[in-house]
Structure formats: C-alpha cells, structure tokens
Write an enzyme that holds these catalytic residues in place. Structure first.
Site, PDB file in Angstrom:
ATOM      1  N   ASP A  10      -7.171  10.548   5.585  1.00 18.40           N
ATOM      2  CA  ASP A  10      -6.034  10.088   6.374  1.00 18.40           C
ATOM      3  C   ASP A  10      -5.980  10.825   7.707  1.00 18.40           C
ATOM      4  O   ASP A  10      -5.065  11.609   7.974  1.00 18.40           O
ATOM      5  CB  ASP A  10      -4.728  10.310   5.596  1.00 18.40           C
ATOM      6  CG  ASP A  10      -4.714   9.552   4.283  1.00 18.40           C
ATOM      7  OD1 ASP A  10      -5.243   8.438   4.252  1.00 18.40           O
ATOM      8  OD2 ASP A  10      -4.189  10.094   3.295  1.00 18.40           O
ATOM      9  N   LYS A  34     -12.804   8.975   0.430  1.00 16.14           N
ATOM     10  CA  LYS A  34     -12.346   7.586   0.455  1.00 16.14           C
ATOM     11  C   LYS A  34     -12.072   7.178   1.894  1.00 16.14           C
ATOM     12  O   LYS A  34     -11.325   7.841   2.610  1.00 16.14           O
ATOM     13  CB  LYS A  34     -11.085   7.402  -0.372  1.00 16.14           C
ATOM     14  CG  LYS A  34     -10.580   5.949  -0.393  1.00 16.14           C
ATOM     15  CD  LYS A  34      -9.378   5.772  -1.297  1.00 16.14           C
ATOM     16  CE  LYS A  34      -8.069   6.097  -0.623  1.00 16.14           C
ATOM     17  NZ  LYS A  34      -7.654   5.063   0.365  1.00 16.14           N
ATOM     18  N   ASP A  61     -12.467   1.678   0.435  1.00 20.62           N
ATOM     19  CA  ASP A  61     -11.273   1.048  -0.130  1.00 20.62           C
ATOM     20  C   ASP A  61     -10.771  -0.044   0.810  1.00 20.62           C
ATOM     21  O   ASP A  61      -9.784   0.136   1.520  1.00 20.62           O
ATOM     22  CB  ASP A  61     -10.203   2.119  -0.366  1.00 20.62           C
ATOM     23  CG  ASP A  61      -8.996   1.579  -1.102  1.00 20.62           C
ATOM     24  OD1 ASP A  61      -9.116   0.536  -1.773  1.00 20.62           O
ATOM     25  OD2 ASP A  61      -7.919   2.210  -1.013  1.00 20.62           O
ATOM     26  N   LEU A  62     -11.443  -1.204   0.781  1.00 18.65           N
ATOM     27  CA  LEU A  62     -11.076  -2.304   1.670  1.00 18.65           C
ATOM     28  C   LEU A  62     -10.164  -3.318   0.999  1.00 18.65           C
ATOM     29  O   LEU A  62      -9.601  -4.180   1.659  1.00 18.65           O
ATOM     30  CB  LEU A  62     -12.340  -3.012   2.181  1.00 18.65           C
ATOM     31  CG  LEU A  62     -13.275  -2.168   3.041  1.00 18.65           C
ATOM     32  CD1 LEU A  62     -14.415  -3.030   3.577  1.00 18.65           C
ATOM     33  CD2 LEU A  62     -12.539  -1.494   4.183  1.00 18.65           C
ATOM     34  N   LYS A  63     -10.056  -3.268  -0.325  1.00 23.87           N
ATOM     35  CA  LYS A  63      -9.192  -4.193  -1.072  1.00 23.87           C
ATOM     36  C   LYS A  63      -9.449  -5.644  -0.651  1.00 23.87           C
ATOM     37  O   LYS A  63      -8.527  -6.376  -0.273  1.00 23.87           O
ATOM     38  CB  LYS A  63      -7.718  -3.826  -0.885  1.00 23.87           C
ATOM     39  CG  LYS A  63      -7.353  -2.425  -1.372  1.00 23.87           C
ATOM     40  CD  LYS A  63      -5.866  -2.171  -1.202  1.00 23.87           C
ATOM     41  CE  LYS A  63      -5.457  -0.784  -1.692  1.00 23.87           C
ATOM     42  NZ  LYS A  63      -5.963   0.301  -0.815  1.00 23.87           N
ATOM     43  N   LEU A  64     -10.704  -6.055  -0.742  1.00 27.77           N
ATOM     44  CA  LEU A  64     -11.073  -7.411  -0.328  1.00 27.77           C
ATOM     45  C   LEU A  64     -10.294  -8.449  -1.137  1.00 27.77           C
ATOM     46  O   LEU A  64     -10.114  -8.313  -2.344  1.00 27.77           O
ATOM     47  CB  LEU A  64     -12.573  -7.625  -0.518  1.00 27.77           C
ATOM     48  CG  LEU A  64     -13.496  -6.690   0.275  1.00 27.77           C
ATOM     49  CD1 LEU A  64     -14.953  -6.948  -0.097  1.00 27.77           C
ATOM     50  CD2 LEU A  64     -13.280  -6.856   1.774  1.00 27.77           C
ATOM     51  N   ASP A  66     -10.178 -12.676  -0.677  1.00 25.07           N
ATOM     52  CA  ASP A  66     -10.461 -13.889   0.079  1.00 25.07           C
ATOM     53  C   ASP A  66     -11.096 -14.890  -0.875  1.00 25.07           C
ATOM     54  O   ASP A  66     -11.210 -14.624  -2.073  1.00 25.07           O
ATOM     55  CB  ASP A  66     -11.393 -13.571   1.260  1.00 25.07           C
ATOM     56  CG  ASP A  66     -11.151 -14.488   2.454  1.00 25.07           C
ATOM     57  OD1 ASP A  66     -11.003 -15.718   2.237  1.00 25.07           O
ATOM     58  OD2 ASP A  66     -11.125 -13.998   3.592  1.00 25.07           O
ATOM     59  N   PRO A  68     -13.936 -16.804  -2.949  1.00 24.10           N
ATOM     60  CA  PRO A  68     -15.106 -16.172  -3.569  1.00 24.10           C
ATOM     61  C   PRO A  68     -16.345 -16.135  -2.692  1.00 24.10           C
ATOM     62  O   PRO A  68     -17.038 -15.105  -2.637  1.00 24.10           O
ATOM     63  CB  PRO A  68     -15.319 -17.012  -4.826  1.00 24.10           C
ATOM     64  CG  PRO A  68     -13.952 -17.495  -5.184  1.00 24.10           C
ATOM     65  CD  PRO A  68     -13.284 -17.763  -3.866  1.00 24.10           C
ATOM     66  N   ASN A  69     -16.648 -17.203  -1.990  1.00 23.33           N
ATOM     67  CA  ASN A  69     -17.868 -17.246  -1.191  1.00 23.33           C
ATOM     68  C   ASN A  69     -17.841 -16.195  -0.080  1.00 23.33           C
ATOM     69  O   ASN A  69     -18.839 -15.507   0.170  1.00 23.33           O
ATOM     70  CB  ASN A  69     -18.057 -18.640  -0.593  1.00 23.33           C
ATOM     71  CG  ASN A  69     -19.378 -18.779   0.135  1.00 23.33           C
ATOM     72  OD1 ASN A  69     -20.443 -18.540  -0.431  1.00 23.33           O
ATOM     73  ND2 ASN A  69     -19.325 -19.182   1.397  1.00 23.33           N
ATOM     74  N   THR A  70     -16.705 -16.064   0.579  1.00 22.98           N
ATOM     75  CA  THR A  70     -16.576 -15.078   1.656  1.00 22.98           C
ATOM     76  C   THR A  70     -16.711 -13.660   1.110  1.00 22.98           C
ATOM     77  O   THR A  70     -17.391 -12.811   1.697  1.00 22.98           O
ATOM     78  CB  THR A  70     -15.218 -15.236   2.360  1.00 22.98           C
ATOM     79  OG1 THR A  70     -15.166 -16.532   2.968  1.00 22.98           O
ATOM     80  CG2 THR A  70     -15.012 -14.167   3.418  1.00 22.98           C
ATOM     81  N   THR A 120       0.460   1.426  -5.890  1.00 21.02           N
ATOM     82  CA  THR A 120       1.359   2.451  -6.421  1.00 21.02           C
ATOM     83  C   THR A 120       2.672   2.540  -5.641  1.00 21.02           C
ATOM     84  O   THR A 120       3.596   3.234  -6.073  1.00 21.02           O
ATOM     85  CB  THR A 120       0.687   3.833  -6.427  1.00 21.02           C
ATOM     86  OG1 THR A 120       0.176   4.106  -5.126  1.00 21.02           O
ATOM     87  CG2 THR A 120      -0.449   3.870  -7.438  1.00 21.02           C
ATOM     88  N   ARG A 182      -0.063  13.531  -6.920  1.00 19.88           N
ATOM     89  CA  ARG A 182       0.667  14.498  -6.105  1.00 19.88           C
ATOM     90  C   ARG A 182       0.821  15.795  -6.897  1.00 19.88           C
ATOM     91  O   ARG A 182       1.430  15.791  -7.980  1.00 19.88           O
ATOM     92  CB  ARG A 182       2.062  13.964  -5.723  1.00 19.88           C
ATOM     93  CG  ARG A 182       2.040  12.804  -4.720  1.00 19.88           C
ATOM     94  CD  ARG A 182       1.600  13.272  -3.367  1.00 19.88           C
ATOM     95  NE  ARG A 182       1.685  12.230  -2.349  1.00 19.88           N
ATOM     96  CZ  ARG A 182       0.704  11.384  -2.054  1.00 19.88           C
ATOM     97  NH1 ARG A 182      -0.437  11.443  -2.719  1.00 19.88           N
ATOM     98  NH2 ARG A 182       0.850  10.496  -1.094  1.00 19.88           N
ATOM     99  N   GLN A 191       4.970   7.048  -2.468  1.00 25.14           N
ATOM    100  CA  GLN A 191       4.476   6.734  -3.799  1.00 25.14           C
ATOM    101  C   GLN A 191       5.614   6.760  -4.822  1.00 25.14           C
ATOM    102  O   GLN A 191       6.437   7.659  -4.822  1.00 25.14           O
ATOM    103  CB  GLN A 191       3.389   7.734  -4.214  1.00 25.14           C
ATOM    104  CG  GLN A 191       2.218   7.820  -3.257  1.00 25.14           C
ATOM    105  CD  GLN A 191       1.277   6.630  -3.354  1.00 25.14           C
ATOM    106  OE1 GLN A 191       1.501   5.719  -4.132  1.00 25.14           O
ATOM    107  NE2 GLN A 191       0.229   6.650  -2.569  1.00 25.14           N
ATOM    108  N   ARG A 212      -2.803  12.985   1.716  1.00 21.98           N
ATOM    109  CA  ARG A 212      -1.977  13.833   2.573  1.00 21.98           C
ATOM    110  C   ARG A 212      -1.725  15.237   2.049  1.00 21.98           C
ATOM    111  O   ARG A 212      -1.620  16.168   2.866  1.00 21.98           O
ATOM    112  CB  ARG A 212      -0.666  13.100   2.888  1.00 21.98           C
ATOM    113  CG  ARG A 212      -0.847  12.019   3.943  1.00 21.98           C
ATOM    114  CD  ARG A 212       0.338  11.102   4.047  1.00 21.98           C
ATOM    115  NE  ARG A 212       0.388  10.172   2.927  1.00 21.98           N
ATOM    116  CZ  ARG A 212       1.284   9.185   2.828  1.00 21.98           C
ATOM    117  NH1 ARG A 212       2.205   9.033   3.761  1.00 21.98           N
ATOM    118  NH2 ARG A 212       1.259   8.370   1.790  1.00 21.98           N
TER     119      ARG A 212
END
Length: 232
Positions: A10, A34, A61-64, A66, A68-70, A120, A182, A191, A212
């Site tokens: 961060d 990360k 950690d992009l949390k895709l 979209d 399925p094909n993309t 979270t 934490r 959180q 953090r």
C-alpha cells in the site's frame, strides 16, 4: 510452500515501495508481496517484472470479473509473468472461473487461481441493504467457495474465521488466503471481519495478507518482524 505472510504493498510511490523491499531483503527476508489494483494501474507490468527479477513471490490481486472469454485471454497473458497467485471474483460465475483456470494452464506456469468470496469490508447489513441478498455473510462465503472449488479454482480469499468450514465443504488442500488480518496493537481501519495473526494460525490459514499495519508503521521492518513472529 511455507504458509506465507503476504505484504499488501500500500504505497503511493514506487521508489518508496522498492526501497522498503530492499531494506527487508538486506535484513535477510524474502518478502511475499501483494500487488493490488491501484499499484498495478500506477506502475504496470514493469513493476511486476522488477519484483520477479528479485525473485520475490507475487500475489497479483486484480479481482478479475468479466465475460469468460475476456478473462481467459487476460489470464493467458498473466500466465507468462510467473507469479504465484492471481484473483478473480467468485461472483463472476462458474464459467468465468473455469475460463480463468484454462487461461493460466500453460505447460510451465504454476500460478494458482484464487477466487474472492466476499470482500472483508462487507457484512450482513451490506448484503441485505445493497445487494438484496438474504443469506448471512458466512452463508454467502460458503456458497461462493464451493462454487469456486467446483469450477477449478485453487483456493479462495476469505476471512480466517471461515477457513475450517470452507475446507470441510471443499477439500483440506483448497487454499484459504486471509486478508483482514490486524494485530491486536493496530487499527482495524475499514475492515469489519478481522482476526489477529495468531488467531489465523489457529484457523489453519494457508497465508495471511497484511498491509497498513506494516506499510504505515513508524518502523516498517520492525512491524513486519513482529507480525512474522506472531504468525510463525
């Protein structure tokens, strides 16, 4: 692989981030890091390459989320980067999760696919008021974890308190990586579902993510050392 303490990077400045990692390495540590969406948008693939050139394990950690094909085509590109973990949103559905796994499955790639169950920062009230979901947070997490398992994901991102039940409903080998960690001596920030590193160990976490409390500490290396001690 040992169960890692993963540092969420961060940092607003790339130079400050790299100097922090250099300091850790000079102390004999090999930090597992990360890279979230903000860092990736700011610094891109070259930043990932710099971390891999140092032989640091990377959790991207992009949390895709979209079609399925993309997602599959995106994962085919990421598979070349030789990272350790990549995330998609479990609520993207079974076809998307399976497509992401296919995209990562090249002959020499070992990137593991993790599905984000429920952020979270969300709790029961958020599910009910914002998404009209009447399940509790735990019920929602367990449902999404089982979906991810059946769709070929290697594990999930979840609260540590949910690990044991998720493994019981999926497999003991199904990875449970836990953010929202934490130490007792740090702020909770936004959180809502948090545990300490010691509690995460009791809950059989396969890896904890801490940002953090380390990166914004007055002494970052000492904070890392202290949390590593609690975790191990």
């Amino acid at each position: 692989m040992n169960k890692p303490l993963i540092i969420a990077l961060d940092f607003q400045e790339q130079t400050k981030c790299l100097n922090f990692l250099k300091s850790l390495m000079q102390q004999g540590y090999k930090p597992f890091v990360k890279v979230g969406l903000e860092m990736f948008i700011n610094y891109g693939q070259d930043f990932i390459k710099a971390l891999r050139d140092w032989d640091l394990p990377v959790f991207l950690d992009l949390k895709l989320n979209d079609i399925p094909n993309t997602v599959e085509r995106t994962c085919e590109v990421i598979a070349k980067w030789n990272i350790t973990y990549l995330t998609v949103h479990a609520n993207g559905g079974s076809q998307m999760i399976a497509a992401a796994k296919r995209g990562l499955q090249t002959a020499d790639n070992r990137t593991k696919l993790l599905a984000v169950t429920q952020l979270t920062s969300l709790d029961d009230n958020d599910l009910r008021n914002d998404f009209k979901i009447e399940m509790t947070s735990q019920e929602n997490v367990f449902n999404l974890a089982q979906l991810a398992f059946k769709s070929g994901a290697d594990g999930v991102i979840c609260s540590a308190a949910e690990n044991l039940e998720i493994k019981a409903k999926t497999s003991t080998n199904f990875l449970c990586i836990n953010p929202g960690i934490r130490p007792a001596w740090s702020d909770r920030n936004e959180q809502k579902r948090v545990v300490t590193p010691t509690q995460a160990k009791v809950f059989q976490s396969d890896g904890i993510v801490v940002g953090r409390p380390i990166t914004q500490a007055q002494n970052e290396i000492e904070a890392y050392r202290k949390i590593q001690g609690e975790w191990n």
